[in-house]
Design a protein around this motif. Structure first.
Motif, PDB file in Angstrom:
ATOM      1  N   SER A 129       0.839  -1.197   0.000  1.00  0.00           N
ATOM      2  CA  SER A 129       0.000   0.000   0.000  1.00  0.00           C
ATOM      3  C   SER A 129       0.877   1.251   0.000  1.00  0.00           C
ATOM      4  CB  SER A 129      -0.901   0.005   1.239  1.00  0.00           C
ATOM      5  OG  SER A 129      -0.153   0.359   2.396  1.00  0.00           O
ATOM      6  N   PRO A 130       0.294   2.432  -0.228  1.00  0.00           N
ATOM      7  CA  PRO A 130       1.088   3.668  -0.149  1.00  0.00           C
ATOM      8  C   PRO A 130       1.646   3.928   1.247  1.00  0.00           C
ATOM      9  CG  PRO A 130      -0.984   4.042  -1.328  1.00  0.00           C
ATOM     10  CD  PRO A 130      -1.077   2.680  -0.721  1.00  0.00           C
ATOM     11  N   ARG A 131       1.179   3.192   2.260  1.00  0.00           N
ATOM     12  CA  ARG A 131       1.668   3.374   3.625  1.00  0.00           C
ATOM     13  C   ARG A 131       2.858   2.468   3.951  1.00  0.00           C
ATOM     14  NH1 ARG A 131      -2.433   5.640   7.165  1.00  0.00           N
ATOM     15  NH2 ARG A 131      -4.286   6.209   5.960  1.00  0.00           N
ATOM     16  N   ALA A 132       3.420   1.814   2.946  1.00  0.00           N
ATOM     17  CA  ALA A 132       4.431   0.793   3.195  1.00  0.00           C
ATOM     18  C   ALA A 132       5.645   1.317   3.948  1.00  0.00           C
ATOM     19  CB  ALA A 132       4.863   0.163   1.865  1.00  0.00           C
ATOM     20  N   ASN A 133       5.991   2.601   3.764  1.00  0.00           N
ATOM     21  CA  ASN A 133       7.172   3.149   4.447  1.00  0.00           C
ATOM     22  C   ASN A 133       6.838   3.734   5.819  1.00  0.00           C
ATOM     23  OD1 ASN A 133       5.693   5.270   3.476  1.00  0.00           O
ATOM     24  ND2 ASN A 133       7.453   6.480   2.772  1.00  0.00           N
ATOM     25  N   ARG A 134       5.603   3.523   6.268  1.00  0.00           N
ATOM     26  CA  ARG A 134       5.176   3.969   7.593  1.00  0.00           C
ATOM     27  C   ARG A 134       4.989   2.748   8.494  1.00  0.00           C
ATOM     28  NH1 ARG A 134       6.496   8.534   8.932  1.00  0.00           N
ATOM     29  NH2 ARG A 134       4.720   8.745  10.346  1.00  0.00           N
ATOM     30  N   PRO A 135       4.758   2.947   9.804  1.00  0.00           N
ATOM     31  CA  PRO A 135       4.733   1.797  10.718  1.00  0.00           C
ATOM     32  C   PRO A 135       3.572   0.833  10.463  1.00  0.00           C
ATOM     33  CG  PRO A 135       5.011   3.864  11.921  1.00  0.00           C
ATOM     34  CD  PRO A 135       4.661   4.222  10.515  1.00  0.00           C
ATOM     35  N   PHE A 136       3.842  -0.441  10.712  1.00  0.00           N
ATOM     36  CA  PHE A 136       2.807  -1.473  10.793  1.00  0.00           C
ATOM     37  C   PHE A 136       2.810  -1.970  12.237  1.00  0.00           C
ATOM     38  CE2 PHE A 136       1.545  -5.930  10.905  1.00  0.00           C
ATOM     39  CZ  PHE A 136       0.346  -5.922  10.206  1.00  0.00           C
ATOM     40  N   ILE A 137       1.740  -1.698  12.954  1.00  0.00           N
ATOM     41  CA  ILE A 137       1.650  -2.061  14.371  1.00  0.00           C
ATOM     42  C   ILE A 137       0.595  -3.155  14.519  1.00  0.00           C
ATOM     43  CG2 ILE A 137       1.193  -1.247  16.705  1.00  0.00           C
ATOM     44  CD1 ILE A 137       3.687  -0.041  15.463  1.00  0.00           C
ATOM     45  N   ALA A 138       0.991  -4.290  15.085  1.00  0.00           N
ATOM     46  CA  ALA A 138       0.078  -5.417  15.290  1.00  0.00           C
ATOM     47  C   ALA A 138      -0.250  -5.547  16.769  1.00  0.00           C
ATOM     48  CB  ALA A 138       0.704  -6.712  14.775  1.00  0.00           C
ATOM     49  N   VAL A 139      -1.528  -5.689  17.082  1.00  0.00           N
ATOM     50  CA  VAL A 139      -1.977  -5.835  18.463  1.00  0.00           C
ATOM     51  C   VAL A 139      -2.923  -7.025  18.531  1.00  0.00           C
ATOM     52  CG1 VAL A 139      -3.128  -4.747  20.416  1.00  0.00           C
ATOM     53  CG2 VAL A 139      -1.881  -3.333  18.769  1.00  0.00           C
ATOM     54  N   ASN A 140      -2.611  -7.964  19.422  1.00  0.00           N
ATOM     55  CA  ASN A 140      -3.512  -9.091  19.667  1.00  0.00           C
ATOM     56  C   ASN A 140      -4.398  -8.722  20.845  1.00  0.00           C
ATOM     57  OD1 ASN A 140      -4.802 -11.488  20.328  1.00  0.00           O
ATOM     58  ND2 ASN A 140      -3.036 -12.755  19.815  1.00  0.00           N
ATOM     59  N   THR A 141      -5.640  -8.370  20.573  1.00  0.00           N
ATOM     60  CA  THR A 141      -6.521  -7.891  21.642  1.00  0.00           C
ATOM     61  C   THR A 141      -6.821  -8.981  22.662  1.00  0.00           C
ATOM     62  OG1 THR A 141      -8.461  -8.406  20.294  1.00  0.00           O
ATOM     63  CG2 THR A 141      -7.584  -6.185  20.138  1.00  0.00           C
ATOM     64  N   ALA A 142      -6.680 -10.249  22.276  1.00  0.00           N
ATOM     65  CA  ALA A 142      -6.957 -11.338  23.209  1.00  0.00           C
ATOM     66  C   ALA A 142      -5.826 -11.527  24.207  1.00  0.00           C
ATOM     67  CB  ALA A 142      -7.201 -12.639  22.444  1.00  0.00           C
ATOM     68  N   ALA A 143      -4.652 -10.935  23.933  1.00  0.00           N
ATOM     69  CA  ALA A 143      -3.486 -11.149  24.806  1.00  0.00           C
ATOM     70  C   ALA A 143      -3.235  -9.997  25.764  1.00  0.00           C
ATOM     71  CB  ALA A 143      -2.244 -11.370  23.943  1.00  0.00           C
ATOM     72  N   ILE A 144      -4.060  -8.943  25.730  1.00  0.00           N
ATOM     73  CA  ILE A 144      -3.852  -7.771  26.586  1.00  0.00           C
ATOM     74  C   ILE A 144      -4.825  -7.823  27.764  1.00  0.00           C
ATOM     75  CG2 ILE A 144      -3.828  -5.247  26.679  1.00  0.00           C
ATOM     76  CD1 ILE A 144      -3.422  -5.247  23.659  1.00  0.00           C
ATOM     77  N   PRO A 145      -4.352  -7.688  28.997  1.00  0.00           N
ATOM     78  CA  PRO A 145      -5.272  -7.646  30.146  1.00  0.00           C
ATOM     79  C   PRO A 145      -6.298  -6.536  29.977  1.00  0.00           C
ATOM     80  CG  PRO A 145      -2.990  -7.843  30.877  1.00  0.00           C
ATOM     81  CD  PRO A 145      -2.943  -7.592  29.408  1.00  0.00           C
ATOM     82  N   LYS A 146      -7.524  -6.802  30.392  1.00  0.00           N
ATOM     83  CA  LYS A 146      -8.624  -5.868  30.157  1.00  0.00           C
ATOM     84  C   LYS A 146      -8.358  -4.492  30.757  1.00  0.00           C
ATOM     85  CE  LYS A 146     -13.633  -5.443  30.744  1.00  0.00           C
ATOM     86  NZ  LYS A 146     -14.866  -6.079  31.244  1.00  0.00           N
ATOM     87  N   ASP A 147      -7.757  -4.437  31.963  1.00  0.00           N
ATOM     88  CA  ASP A 147      -7.544  -3.146  32.613  1.00  0.00           C
ATOM     89  C   ASP A 147      -6.411  -2.339  31.979  1.00  0.00           C
ATOM     90  OD1 ASP A 147      -5.717  -5.002  33.416  1.00  0.00           O
ATOM     91  OD2 ASP A 147      -5.636  -4.366  35.507  1.00  0.00           O
ATOM     92  N   LEU A 148      -5.642  -2.960  31.064  1.00  0.00           N
ATOM     93  CA  LEU A 148      -4.559  -2.240  30.395  1.00  0.00           C
ATOM     94  C   LEU A 148      -4.881  -1.901  28.941  1.00  0.00           C
ATOM     95  CD1 LEU A 148      -1.397  -4.192  31.649  1.00  0.00           C
ATOM     96  CD2 LEU A 148      -2.337  -2.038  32.522  1.00  0.00           C
ATOM     97  N   MET A 149      -6.029  -2.362  28.466  1.00  0.00           N
ATOM     98  CA  MET A 149      -6.337  -2.203  27.035  1.00  0.00           C
ATOM     99  C   MET A 149      -6.432  -0.741  26.620  1.00  0.00           C
ATOM    100  SD  MET A 149      -8.927  -5.068  25.561  1.00  0.00           S
ATOM    101  CE  MET A 149      -8.307  -6.702  25.135  1.00  0.00           C
TER     102      MET A 149
END
Length: 510
Positions: free
Chosen positions: A182-202
């Motif tokens: 995509s045109p965003r290829a030179n910008r960050p790709f940030i991956a977040v697994n929502t199932a792995a983050i404690p609820k109070d820290l989300m």
């Protein structure tokens, strides 16, 4: 009467040129063929076809270079790219170069004419871009070709995408491919697994916090949205996101603004969201576990990743790829799989999908004693397991002695299905895409018994009845397993596509 479409075909393979020339001519099109790009470029100076069909790999100027030159002088000429190397990079390069369609070989000849007509009625909308970062997604199965096409078509889009598929199918790989192409290829790709983050820290994880917002917040921290500003944010397992966070996510998607935890000033970001889930979000919406408005916001374009059991033809390619990667990772020579081992692996259901297959390659690299992997070297769950669709093995009794048949005035006629019930034997279930044989040779035992009875009754010319019935059954099962795609069914049967088409006509299966 409208003039006939003019189609130019360039391919260094004479057989491909011959097939396309005759099949398109039968559809009333004017077809001109060229053995290479140089001859076609010379002809372009004197005229322009309605559609250009080009191979991607040719000596000298390849298909992508040819398309670039053609678009420089004939920007409105639709180009269809053919390739025998069905990988993601080829698909993306074709679409990003401005191709109307990407056509993997072997293709369905009957569908090419319709594709050419569609190309002639539309104009390309994708501008050439620099080559994308290669993405290691392997797949030649038709279902994976659909995924490659989707990535290619979405390569220049900023639209939100939702990726669905079972765990282990490679959803993050597809998300990275969408970002890298995509045109965003030179910008960050940030991956977040929502199932792995404690609820109070989300909330802090996604939106960051100000200094002193809560105990332990000793400095300002940027959240994932700010880290991904200008790039892409991949939200894996979005179905596990708590309802209050769903509300905040919806607001960000609507106006691009949010507040850090403890903050009073809005933060504005430009982020493309790519979501993924293995769950059925429609069901979660009906059960009140997922916001319906958020579902419609992220479900703009949906890309489904097929499970490995739906693309078993890719298993040998994946095994070789991951065995080489495991050997490189562990600094050893890649293991080799014996044919019977590969056959066993292709028949396994792989509930963990590609992730399970990759881990199996690592296990074999470490645990298999020799360079060649034998059946006994497989891990227990693969060595002893059968396909989950396979019925339990049955003991086939020896056929009872057959009494002399009664005298009849006309020979008995067996139905095309070679019904075992008619000769007093158990019914034989022909394996389909979801039914595996309970015992190798079971069908042959029943066929032998049927033939013995028919011969004792005085019948002759049995092959004239048995052969068409056998071929009809094999064709029906192959077409069912390949979802009606004749080219793939022919390959699985060991025929050419023309042979399959001829057999279908001969057997009256149209």
């Amino acid at each position: 009467m409208s003039p006939a479409l003019t189609v130019w075909v360039v391919d260094d393979d004479e057989s491909i040129r011959w097939v396309l020339e005759r099949s398109l001519a039968r559809e009333g099109m004017q077809v001109t063929v060229f053995p290479g790009a140089a001859e076609l470029l010379d002809a372009l100076s004197d005229g322009t076809p309605d559609v250009l069909v080009s191979d991607i790999r040719m000596p000298g100027v390849n298909g992508l270079e040819l398309m670039e030159r053609v678009r420089a002088s004939k920007p409105l000429l639709p180009v269809i790219i053919m390739t025998a190397h069905s990988d993601l990079d080829s698909a993306v390069a074709a679409y990003k170069g401005g191709a109307f369609e990407y056509l993997p070989k072997p293709f369905d000849v009957d569908g090419v004419a319709a594709l050419v007509r569609r190309a002639a009625s539309k104009r390309p909308a994708i501008e050439p871009q620099e080559d994308a970062t290669p993405t290691a997604i392997i797949g030649e199965a038709p279902a994976m070709q659909d995924v490659f096409r989707a990535i290619g078509r979405l390569s220049q889009s900023q639209i939100t995408v939702m990726i669905t598929g079972e765990s282990g199918t490679g959803k993050e790989l597809v998300a990275r491919a969408l970002h890298n192409n995509s045109p965003r290829a030179n910008r960050p790709f940030i991956a977040v697994n929502t199932a792995a983050i404690p609820k109070d820290l989300m909330e802090s994880e996604f939106f960051g916090h100000e200094r002193g917002a809560f105990t332990g917040a000793q400095m300002q921290r940027k959240g994932r949205f700010e880290q991904a500003d200008g790039g892409s944010l991949f939200l894996d397992e979005i179905g596990d996101m708590p309802s209050d966070l769903q509300t905040r996510l919806l607001r960000v998607l609507q106006n691009g603004e949010f507040y850090r935890v403890g903050g009073v000033a809005p933060v504005r970001v430009d982020v493309r969201v790519i979501a993924a889930t293995h769950q059925d979000l429609e069901t979660l919406v009906r059960e009140g576990k997922f916001r319906e408005d958020l579902f419609h916001r992220i479900n703009v374009i949906r890309v489904r990743i097929p499970p490995l059991r739906e693309r078993a033809e890719d298993i040998p390619h994946l095994m070789r790829h991951f065995l080489v990667a495991a050997g490189r990772e562990l600094k050893t020579e890649p293991k080799r799989l014996l044919p019977e081992v590969m056959e066993r692996l292709c028949r396994f259901d792989w509930p963990g999908n590609v992730r399970q297959l990759e881990n199996t390659c690592r296990w074999l690299t470490v645990m298999a004693p020799g360079q060649d992997v034998h059946l006994q070297d497989l891990p227990p769950e693969l060595r002893d397991a059968k396909r989950t669709t396979e019925p339990p093995a049955q003991t086939i009794p020896e056929p009872a002695p057959v009494p002399a048949p009664p005298v009849v005035t006309t020979p008995p006629v067996m139905p095309p299905s070679l019904s075992a019930a008619a000769i007093g034997l158990p019914m034989v279930t022909i394996p389909t895409a979801t039914t595996a044989p309970a015992h190798e040779g079971q069908w042959a035992a029943h066929l032998r018994a049927w033939a013995a009875i028919e011969l004792k009754s005085g019948r002759s010319d049995l092959l004239a009845e048995a052969t068409p019935a056998f071929e009809r059954t094999m064709i029906e099962v192959a077409l069912e397993a390949c979802h009606g795609q004749r080219q793939e069914a022919a390959r699985r049967l060991g025929w050419g596509r023309n042979t399959l088409t001829r057999k279908i006509k001969e057997l009256g299966m149209e």
